[in-house]
Write an enzyme that holds these catalytic residues in place. Structure first.
Site, short mmCIF file in Angstrom:
data_model
loop_
_atom_site.label_atom_id
_atom_site.label_comp_id
_atom_site.label_asym_id
_atom_site.label_seq_id
_atom_site.Cartn_x
_atom_site.Cartn_y
_atom_site.Cartn_z
N GLN B 128 0.82 -1.20 0.00
CA GLN B 128 0.00 0.00 0.00
C GLN B 128 0.85 1.26 0.00
O GLN B 128 1.72 1.42 0.85
CB GLN B 128 -0.90 0.01 1.23
CG GLN B 128 -1.93 1.12 1.22
CD GLN B 128 -2.80 1.10 2.46
OE1 GLN B 128 -2.32 1.36 3.56
NE2 GLN B 128 -4.07 0.78 2.29
N GLY B 129 0.65 2.12 -0.97
CA GLY B 129 1.36 3.40 -1.04
C GLY B 129 0.39 4.55 -0.79
O GLY B 129 0.00 5.24 -1.73
N SER B 131 0.25 6.58 2.76
CA SER B 131 0.86 7.59 3.62
C SER B 131 2.13 8.16 3.00
O SER B 131 2.81 7.49 2.22
CB SER B 131 1.23 6.99 4.98
OG SER B 131 0.09 6.54 5.65
N SER B 163 4.07 -1.63 4.06
CA SER B 163 4.39 -2.99 4.53
C SER B 163 4.61 -3.92 3.35
O SER B 163 3.97 -3.77 2.31
CB SER B 163 3.23 -3.54 5.38
OG SER B 163 2.98 -2.65 6.44
N GLU B 246 -15.57 -3.15 5.19
CA GLU B 246 -15.33 -3.53 6.57
C GLU B 246 -16.67 -3.89 7.21
O GLU B 246 -17.61 -3.11 7.19
CB GLU B 246 -14.62 -2.36 7.26
CG GLU B 246 -14.61 -2.40 8.76
CD GLU B 246 -14.13 -3.70 9.34
OE1 GLU B 246 -13.47 -4.48 8.63
OE2 GLU B 246 -14.44 -3.96 10.49
#
Lengths: 326, 395
Positions: B128-129, B131, B163, B246
């Site tokens: 994931q890019g 932040s 991550s 979610e």
């Protein structure tokens, strides 16, 4: 699995809220400040509504509802801060004649192993209005006739809505139940009292939020400041987690195969008492100077939370049961 | 309120439990936490097994290749995986829980066909890019710039807290395509292959001396326009769609693990002779009561999602309470070890009863500090609870 309130449970809650709004608006509840006797009219109205009998079978004069329904009802009673030995009388409905109809309000005391040299007297609420006092120990339940208790009135109790009597020791009475009866009685008492406390925690949260929206300082509502806003968020977290715990405990009493109801009841009571106390404290703080006045009812919620918690026993004991059974 | 599962839910549970009982014992030992290639291999091979058995992405929409399972089935699924001590989702996390569901809903049929099967089969790993060094809690301030050049975007900037970057094939990337200061309305969602020229990965060392995440430096990386999911400048909405997946189940595995951890801590207290200490018992019982409450809250949130189809805001309440609880849980465990909890390497007990368990507790304790920061700090969660649930005004 559907852990949301059912339509029936919702309408039960709505009905109870309407009854409380009609019968127990805050002005009326507060008119009883300093009283020594129960408001019998209000008490009878609750009895008629089935507050004490609702878990009994039809043929016993009940509504054949479960503990989950009782929790929903008691949450509403807690919101309204209705005075009197409600949870004990409800829990005793199947055990003490006259409890279900409200004719004999019942008090509940826990007997713990005596600590040698402990000089503290025992203070009980509403003794003068009780028709029976139950003493619960690990190995059984005893019933004490109120006349035989011999308590002395104590003026000036912390909670102006809970009159107190002083006992020199937890009294002895006639056995009315064995260990398992005692365990079930105490478990049910914890669950409904915890529901009452959750209702209190929800109301103080709403009071604080409502005030934080309208009270302005520095040209803006104080609820826009994170220092205040985060206190309010924590209040909701405490109330909602405790509420989930109480509901789960109540459902577990009704559906014993889903978990350990005794553990759930003790955990729920612990969290509900903590939420009621902490939210009342925070409610006073958010109200600032007004929160410290007699006029704003925040203190009544704090004081009742303390009064009810003392009857549940210390946090250490509630936590201990959870720790052993986890 | 009903905590009993329906016959259909129980049948699903039984079928899954039987399969897990068969396959989990055949899995090899878990690789070391620091061996990323081995971790990738382990996690993706497990994902492949789930896929072959029909258990991959069960909560994904059917059009994305999932089973469209109900929130309650998803809860049962996670409960059973945890009960069987099955591998954690691991490096498949971003693909299965973020990028995949986003593409399933917002992607073109071509993008769905291209990106989704490899995620479900465990063939491709995503990172994931989102932040950036200057866009953390305030994600909409992100500045990594993408400039259109023909049928490509040229991307320049930096990302952080990525991550599994070193073992990822693809990156779900948020870039600025609008004017500077356009905030939410100038963001675009891109799928960036990690082997494109101009990507530099610099691992970050955590306070636990692990390298769980990295910084990404992007210098003129060319990404085809066909890799854009959703419209240009509509990336914020595209991203928020993911969150609507979610169902209140995000922490089921971790919550059940924490319950087991508390039982381990109780055993440790007995082993070290501290179970009669009233404070230890009090703290254990308090944590137990709170864990039970959070399990109840999970089932409430899942029930709400099942009824309304949309996730409640209960997730923020849960995350706030649970992440702070984990720190107290880990602290209790570590304190029980006394000075034996000061060493990373596993210590043997003095009485020959085997390892003392210090490595694990220290890892839990250190790890707990990330819980109140990652995926929305506790401070941001409190703002969300206060503003979106309680309706308090923004500051």
């Amino acid at each position: 699995m559907d852990f949301e309130l059912s339509d029936d449970e919702r309408s039960l809650a709505d009905g109870m809220r309407r009854l409380c709004e009609g019968r127990f608006p805050m002005e009326r509840v507060r008119a009883g400040e300093g009283r020594r006797a129960l408001d019998t009219e209000g008490w009878s109205a609750l009895a008629e509504a089935g507050v004490f009998s609702l878990r009994l079978a039809d043929e016993e004069g009940g509504a054949d509802l479960g503990t989950a329904a009782a929790a929903v009802v008691f949450e509403e009673l807690g919101r309204a801060l209705v005075p009197g030995p409600l949870a004990a009388t409800h829990a005793a409905a199947g055990l003490v004649k006259g409890a279900a109809t409200g004719d004999r309000p019942v008090g509940l005391l826990r007997r713990t192993p005596p600590v040698p040299g402990d000089p503290r007297p025992v203070l009980v609420g509403d003794l003068g209005s009780l028709g029976a006092l139950l003493v619960v120990a690990d190995d059984g339940v005893e019933l004490v006739e109120p006349d035989a208790v011999g308590g002395a009135p104590v003026e000036g109790g912390l909670d102006p809505l809970t009159p107190l009597w002083r006992l020199e020791a937890v009294p002895r009475g006639t056995p009315v139940g064995d260990g398992p009866v005692a365990e079930a009685l105490w478990r049910d008492f914890l669950v409904v009292e915890a529901a009452f406390l959750v209702g209190m925690a929800a109301v103080t949260s709403e009071m604080a939020v409502g005030y934080a929206k309208v009270r302005r300082q520095f040209d803006r509502p104080i609820g826009s400041f994170q220092a205040v806003k985060h206190m309010c968020a924590d209040m909701l977290v405490r109330a909602e987690t405790a509420r989930a715990a109480v509901h789960a405990a109540a459902v577990t009493v009704d559906q014993p195969d889903v978990g350990d109801a005794v553990r759930a009841a003790h955990g729920a009571a612990l969290l509900a008492a903590q939420a009621a106390e902490a939210n009342a404290r925070a409610c006073i703080q958010v109200h600032g100077g007004m929160g410290f006045t007699w006029e704003v009812p925040a203190h009544l919620y704090l004081k009742r939370a303390i009064v009810l918690w003392r009857a549940l026993g210390p946090a250490t004991r509630l936590a201990d049961v959870v720790a052993e059974r986890f | 309120m009903d905590l009993r599962y329906t016959d259909a839910e129980e049948a699903f549970r039984a079928e899954l439990r039987a399969w897990l009982a068969e396959v989990v014992p055949t899995l090899g030992p878990r690789p070391a936490l620091t061996d990323w290639p081995a971790r990738r291999a382990y996690d993706t091979s497990w994902q492949g097994m789930l896929y072959d058995a029909g258990y991959a992405g069960i909560d994904w929409p059917v059009e994305g290749g999932g089973r469209g399972a109900s929130p309650v089935e998803q809860l049962v699924y996670l409960e059973e995986l945890e009960r069987a001590h099955a591998p954690y989702v691991g490096v498949n996390f971003v693909g299965l829980l973020h990028a995949g569901p986003t593409i399933a809903v917002e992607g073109t049929p071509e993008q769905r066909a291209r990106f989704l099967p490899p995620i479900l089969k465990g063939e491709q790993v995503w990172c994931q890019g989102f932040s950036e060094p200057d866009a953390g809690s305030d994600l909409a301030a992100l500045r990594t710039r993408a400039v259109r050049d023909g049928d490509e975007y040229v991307v320049t900037g930096s990302k952080i807290w990525t991550s599994h970057a070193e073992v990822a094939d693809l990156c779900e990337l948020l870039v600025r395509t609008g004017e500077e200061g356009s905030r939410h309305s100038g963001i675009t969602w891109l799928a960036m292959e990690m082997d494109r020229p101009g990507i530099e990965i610099r691992p970050l060392e955590t306070i636990g001396r692990s390298t769980e995440f990295a910084e990404l430096f992007l210098d003129g990386v060319r990404v085809p326009v066909g890799n854009r999911v959703g419209e240009e400048n509509d990336g914020w909405r595209v991203t928020m769609v993911t969150l609507s997946f979610e169902r209140g189940t995000a922490f089921v595995g971790e919550l059940l693990q924490s319950m087991e951890e508390l039982r381990r801590i109780r055993s440790l207290a007995r082993r070290v002779g501290l179970w009669d200490d009233p404070e230890v018992r009090h703290r254990t019982g308090q944590l137990g009561a709170e864990l039970d409450a959070l399990w109840a809250l999970t089932r409430r949130n899942v029930s709400q999602a099942a009824r309304t189809g949309v996730p409640g805001l209960g997730g923020s309440v849960f995350k706030l309470a649970f992440s702070e609880l984990r720190q107290r849980l880990a602290t209790l465990g570590l304190e029980l070890l006394g000075s034996a909890g000061l060493a990373w390497d596993e210590l043997e007990a003095t009485d020959g009863s085997g390892p003392i368990g210090n490595t694990r507790l220290l890892e839990q304790w250190i790890g707990s500090f990330s819980r109140t920061i990652a995926a929305g700090t506790s401070q941001i969660q409190r703002n969300i609870v206060a503003e979106r649930i309680l309706g308090l005004p923004k500051g």
